[in-house]
Design an enzyme around this catalytic site. Structure first.
Site, mmCIF file in Angstrom:
data_model
loop_
_atom_site.group_PDB
_atom_site.id
_atom_site.type_symbol
_atom_site.label_atom_id
_atom_site.label_comp_id
_atom_site.label_asym_id
_atom_site.label_seq_id
_atom_site.Cartn_x
_atom_site.Cartn_y
_atom_site.Cartn_z
ATOM 1 N N GLY A 1 17.345 34.412 -21.914
ATOM 2 C CA GLY A 1 17.647 35.817 -22.240
ATOM 3 C C GLY A 1 18.599 36.406 -21.210
ATOM 4 N N HIS A 2 18.240 36.232 -19.934
ATOM 5 C CA HIS A 2 19.123 36.714 -18.864
ATOM 6 C C HIS A 2 20.496 36.030 -18.940
ATOM 7 C CE1 HIS A 2 15.102 37.286 -16.691
ATOM 8 N NE2 HIS A 2 15.618 38.501 -16.687
HETATM 9 P P1 PAJ Z 1 14.473 41.989 -16.103
HETATM 10 O O1 PAJ Z 1 13.169 42.136 -16.781
HETATM 11 O O2 PAJ Z 1 14.692 40.848 -15.182
HETATM 12 O O3 PAJ Z 1 15.587 41.971 -17.202
HETATM 13 C C1 PAJ Z 1 16.949 41.975 -16.841
HETATM 14 C C2 PAJ Z 1 17.760 42.180 -18.100
HETATM 15 O O4 PAJ Z 1 17.547 41.070 -18.986
HETATM 16 C C3 PAJ Z 1 17.324 43.445 -18.872
HETATM 17 O O5 PAJ Z 1 18.465 44.125 -19.347
HETATM 18 C C4 PAJ Z 1 16.502 42.868 -20.006
HETATM 19 O O6 PAJ Z 1 16.476 43.689 -21.158
HETATM 20 C C5 PAJ Z 1 17.223 41.554 -20.274
HETATM 21 N N1 PAJ Z 1 16.349 40.619 -20.972
HETATM 22 C C6 PAJ Z 1 15.107 40.214 -20.625
HETATM 23 N N2 PAJ Z 1 14.589 39.380 -21.552
HETATM 24 C C7 PAJ Z 1 15.527 39.247 -22.518
HETATM 25 C C8 PAJ Z 1 15.602 38.519 -23.763
HETATM 26 N N3 PAJ Z 1 14.596 37.773 -24.194
HETATM 27 N N4 PAJ Z 1 16.731 38.624 -24.500
HETATM 28 C C9 PAJ Z 1 17.769 39.403 -24.076
HETATM 29 N N5 PAJ Z 1 17.760 40.104 -22.919
HETATM 30 C C10 PAJ Z 1 16.663 40.038 -22.148
HETATM 31 O O7 PAJ Z 1 14.896 44.847 -16.905
HETATM 32 C C11 PAJ Z 1 14.813 44.591 -15.716
HETATM 33 O O8 PAJ Z 1 14.771 43.307 -15.220
HETATM 34 C C12 PAJ Z 1 14.773 45.678 -14.652
HETATM 35 O O9 PAJ Z 1 14.133 46.792 -15.185
HETATM 36 C C13 PAJ Z 1 16.165 46.052 -14.105
HETATM 37 C C14 PAJ Z 1 17.082 46.622 -15.190
HETATM 38 C C15 PAJ Z 1 16.834 44.829 -13.444
HETATM 39 C C16 PAJ Z 1 16.009 47.137 -13.010
HETATM 40 O O10 PAJ Z 1 15.177 46.701 -11.984
#
Ligand code: PAJ
Length: 285
Positions: A34-35
Site C-alpha cells: 500500500g505504501h
Molecule cells: P501510515 O499508516 O503509515 O500510512 C501512510 C500512508 O499510506 C497514508 O496516506 C495511508 O493512507 C497510506 N496507506 C496505508 N495503507 C494503505 C493501503 N492499503 N492502500 C493504499 N494506501 C495505504 O497514515 C499515516 O501513516 C500517518 O497518519 C501519517 C499520515 C504518516 C502521519 O503520521
C-alpha cells in the site's frame, strides 16, 4: 538513496535538487505494498520523491497502541531500495527532532473531526495535523500522496491545506488489498493467525453493504454489517457509517443521498486485540 535523520540533512539533500518538483509520501513505517503504491505514484509524477518514516506519538490516543506499533526500519529500507531512484530521499527522524518541545497547537476541523475516527480516537487528527504541518514545512513538497485507506485523514489533510493556505497539492491513491480483500495495513502483521484467516469478512461485508446501499434503508444495512462482523469469532464492530467524501456527514436516510456527491461505507472494528479501519465507495448510479 539518501537517508537523512535530521531536518538540516534532508533540507540539504533537497536544496541542490530544486526547482525540480518534490513529491512527498509521509508514513509511519512497517511498509507494505500500500505504501509502495504511493511511492510509485510519487515517482511517476515527480522527479524527486521523499518518503518519511516517523511513528508520530502525538496521533496515538492509546499508549499501548503506540508501544506495540511495528517498527521495521531495515526491512522498510530494503523495500524502498527496490523502487526509489538516486535523487529520492528517505527521512527518518527521532521524536526529539520533530518535537524538540511539546507541540501545543490545537487545530479545528469542525464536523470533519466530530465523526468516526475523530469521535472514537480523541486527539488523533490533531496529532496528524501537527506532524503533517511540521513535515510539510521541512520537506516543502509540491505534491503529497495519501491513501484512501485512511479516508477521513485524507479529508482532514485537504482541509488542513485549505486552512493553512499551503501550496502542496494532495494526491489521493486507491486502497491496495491482500488477495482476500483485507486492506493492507502495518497493523495486519499484529493479527493472530486465526483472526487473520477470517479477516476477509471485512471486505466481504463492505461489498455487501455497498450493494445493499443501492436500494435498502440505512438501519437495515447497519444491522447487516453488525451481524456479519459480530458473528465472526474474535471480531467486534466499533462503528459503521455511510458518509459523503467532502463533509463526512453520516447518512441516516436514503433521501439524503444526492447524485452529485460520492458516498462511502466506512467501518472500524476490533479484530482480536487489533483495531482496523476500511472503507468502500458506493456506486449509486
Ligand atoms: P501510515 O499508516 O503509515 O500510512 C501512510 C500512508 O499510506 C497514508 O496516506 C495511508 O493512507 C497510506 N496507506 C496505508 N495503507 C494503505 C493501503 N492499503 N492502500 C493504499 N494506501 C495505504 O497514515 C499515516 O501513516 C500517518 O497518519 C501519517 C499520515 C504518516 C502521519 O503520521
Amino acid at each position: 538513496m539518501n537517508v537523512s535523520r535530521t531536518i538540516s540533512g534532508i533540507r540539504g539533500d533537497l536544496t541542490g535538487l530544486r526547482p525540480k518538483h518534490v513529491g512527498f509520501v509521509p508514513t509511519m513505517g512497517a511498509l507494505h505494498e500500500g505504501h509502495i503504491s504511493l511511492v510509485e505514484k510519487a515517482i511517476e509524477l515527480c522527479p524527486v520523491a521523499v518518503v518519511s518514516i516517523f511513528v508520530n506519538p502525538t496521533q496515538f490516543n492509546d499508549k499501548e497502541d503506540l508501544n506495540k506499533y511495528p517498527r521495521t526500519e531495515d526491512a522498510d529500507l530494503d523495500l524502498l531500495r527496490k523502487v526509489i531512484r538516486e535523487d529520492d530521499a528517505v527521512f527518518i527522524p527521532e521524536v526529539e527532532e520533530i518535537y524538540p518541545s511539546e507541540d501545543k497547537r490545537v487545530f479545528n476541523f469542525g464536523n470533519l473531526e466530530k465523526v468516526m475516527e475523530g469521535l472514537h480516537r480523541p486527539g488523533h487528527f490533531n496529532g496528524v495535523a501537527q506532524v503533517v504541518t511540521k513535515l510539510f514545512d521541512i520537506v516543502e513538497p509540491d505534491y503529497a500522496f495519501f491513501g484512501q485507506k485512511d479516508f477521513q485523514q485524507l479529508a482532514i489533510v485537504k482541509e488542513l491545506v485549505r486552512q493553512t493556505g499551503s501550496k502542496v497539492k494532495i494526491i489521493s491513491c486507491p486502497i491496495i488489498r491482500e488477495s482476500d480483500g483485507l486492506a493492507m495495513s502495518s497493523r495486519n502483521r499484529l493479527l493472530e493467525p486465526e483472526i487473520r484467516k477470517n479477516a476477509g469478512i471485512i471486505f466481504r461485508t463492505l461489498n455487501q453493504a455497498a450493494e445493499l446501499a443501492k436500494e435498502r434503508e440505512i438501519p437495515e444495512i447497519r444491522k447487516h454489517v453488525e451481524r456479519s462482523i459480530n458473528s465472526t469469532s474474535g471480531f467486534s464492530l466499533e462503528y459503521f457509517e455511510i458518509v459523503d467524501d467532502k463533509q463526512l456527514l453520516p447518512v441516516t436516510d436514503r433521501s439524503q443521498f444526492h447524485k452529485e456527491n460520492n458516498y462511502f461505507c466506512c467501518i472500524a472494528l476490533r479484530a482480536g486485540k487489533i483495531r482496523l479501519i476500511d472503507n468502500m465507495e458506493i456506486s449509486l448510479l
